[in-house]
Scaffold this active site. Structure first.
Site, PDB file in Angstrom:
ATOM      1  N   LYS A   8     -39.375  29.358  -7.241  1.00  0.00           N
ATOM      2  CA  LYS A   8     -37.949  29.252  -8.097  1.00  0.00           C
ATOM      3  C   LYS A   8     -37.492  28.371  -8.036  1.00  0.00           C
ATOM      4  CE  LYS A   8     -36.495  27.001  -4.860  1.00  0.00           C
ATOM      5  NZ  LYS A   8     -35.613  25.376  -4.916  1.00  0.00           N
ATOM      6  N   GLY A  95     -40.725  21.962  -3.523  1.00  0.00           N
ATOM      7  CA  GLY A  95     -38.932  22.079  -3.981  1.00  0.00           C
ATOM      8  C   GLY A  95     -39.154  24.170  -4.758  1.00  0.00           C
ATOM      9  N   SER A 100     -40.408  29.645   1.534  1.00  0.00           N
ATOM     10  CA  SER A 100     -39.345  30.724   1.612  1.00  0.00           C
ATOM     11  C   SER A 100     -39.601  32.244   0.848  1.00  0.00           C
ATOM     12  CB  SER A 100     -37.776  29.923   1.114  1.00  0.00           C
ATOM     13  OG  SER A 100     -36.969  28.657   1.942  1.00  0.00           O
ATOM     14  N   ASP A 133     -33.048  28.536   2.030  1.00  0.00           N
ATOM     15  CA  ASP A 133     -33.240  29.119   0.386  1.00  0.00           C
ATOM     16  C   ASP A 133     -33.920  30.500   0.861  1.00  0.00           C
ATOM     17  OD1 ASP A 133     -33.285  27.230  -0.941  1.00  0.00           O
ATOM     18  OD2 ASP A 133     -35.559  26.285  -0.825  1.00  0.00           O
TER      19      ASP A 133
END
Length: 298
Positions: A8, A95, A100, A133
């Site tokens: 993401k 990041g 996740s 997340d």
């Protein structure tokens, strides 16, 4: 069962405050991209994990994918097991939500494989106990995420964007970044710009995107890893319409007007940075009709 665990990006990240228990309150716009890890699940009497390719992620019980499977197993009180095989592509400490995403894919997959029929809300509660997340990664797509990560509002993705993603330096831990962040009450972020960013993304308005997008962690992360700001400048100099850091770093992404412009920039930047990816945002939520057409290993 084969599942793609998508990375993401953060189009917007404001730190809205800090709770008494130390958790930071966030307001974010997040979207999945085509870059992904591969998760393979096979039924087994025991729960085991193997990491196929050379990667700095743990291949033992410390891995977030394994911890998610164990948490689901404990919650459901099931003796069912699985062999989890993980092939990493998403860089670590970037990041981009790689760990996740892996955990979310495992929760979705084992919920189906073990015929538990748990709701998305229950899976999200299990996931939140492991990482902030994970509830978003379980929902997927384009979304506004608030609180400590537990409030996920899916949004329609009207456009697709071509990106070049760079991890210009070694990874950062989220704990390290937040530990260095000055977030006294008087410095908590005003989140009013998030609607302008969403509107800019919907309309393809790069001027407004540059004006209103922000990541409150970028300055802190760039002090820890100065190469982050160098990579942002490089992306802009190679034709990106917009460039910023994702999450707590250390990856940055540049948004390009066309595939050809992104490809040209990627070919140039890839000569300098080993961790460089040509990718795009996902218009369709891969989990919207989860496992309607999942790949089953014969």
């Amino acid at each position: 069962m084969l599942i793609k665990a998508h990375a993401k990006i953060n189009w917007y990240l404001r730190v809205a405050g800090k709770r008494e228990d130390g958790y930071h309150l966030l307001d974010m716009l997040m979207q999945q991209i085509s870059l992904h890890d591969d998760i393979q699940l096979l039924p087994s009497e025991e729960l085991t994990l193997q990491v196929l390719n050379a990667s700095p992620v743990p291949d033992n019980t410390d891995n977030l994918a394994y911890r998610a499977a164990k948490a689901l197993q404990d919650y459901a009180g099931t003796s069912s097991g699985a062999v989890i095989t993980l092939k990493k592509r998403i860089p670590v400490g970037a990041g981009l939500g790689g760990g996740s995403a892996d955990a979310a894919a495992v929760l979705h997959g084992l919920n189906k494989m073990w015929v538990l029929n748990l709701s998305l809300r229950t899976l999200s509660e299990i996931g939140l106990s492991l990482g902030a997340d994970i509830p978003y990664c379980l929902t997927g797509g384009f979304a506004r995420v608030q609180g400590i990560g537990e409030v996920v509002e899916p949004l329609p993705a009207l456009r697709q964007y071509w990106l070049v993603v760079i991890q210009p330096c070694k990874g950062l831990s989220t704990k390290e970044v937040f530990g260095s962040l000055d977030i006294s009450p008087d410095k908590a972020g005003d989140t009013s710009g998030i609607m302008q960013v969403q509107d800019a993304i919907d309309r393809g308005d790069y001027h407004a995107l540059n004006q209103f997008s922000r990541n409150d962690l970028q300055q802190t992360s760039a002090l820890l890893r100065p190469a982050i700001q160098d990579a942002v400048r490089l992306l802009m100099s190679t034709g990106a319409k917009h460039a910023m850091m994702s999450g707590s770093g250390s990856a940055v992404f540049g948004v390009f007007g066309t595939y050809q412009l992104a490809k040209t920039a990627y070919k140039s930047i890839n000569k300098k940075y080993r961790s460089c990816y040509l990718t795009y945002t996902l218009k369709d939520n891969p989990y919207q009709a989860f496992f309607k057409n999942f790949t089953q290993i014969k």
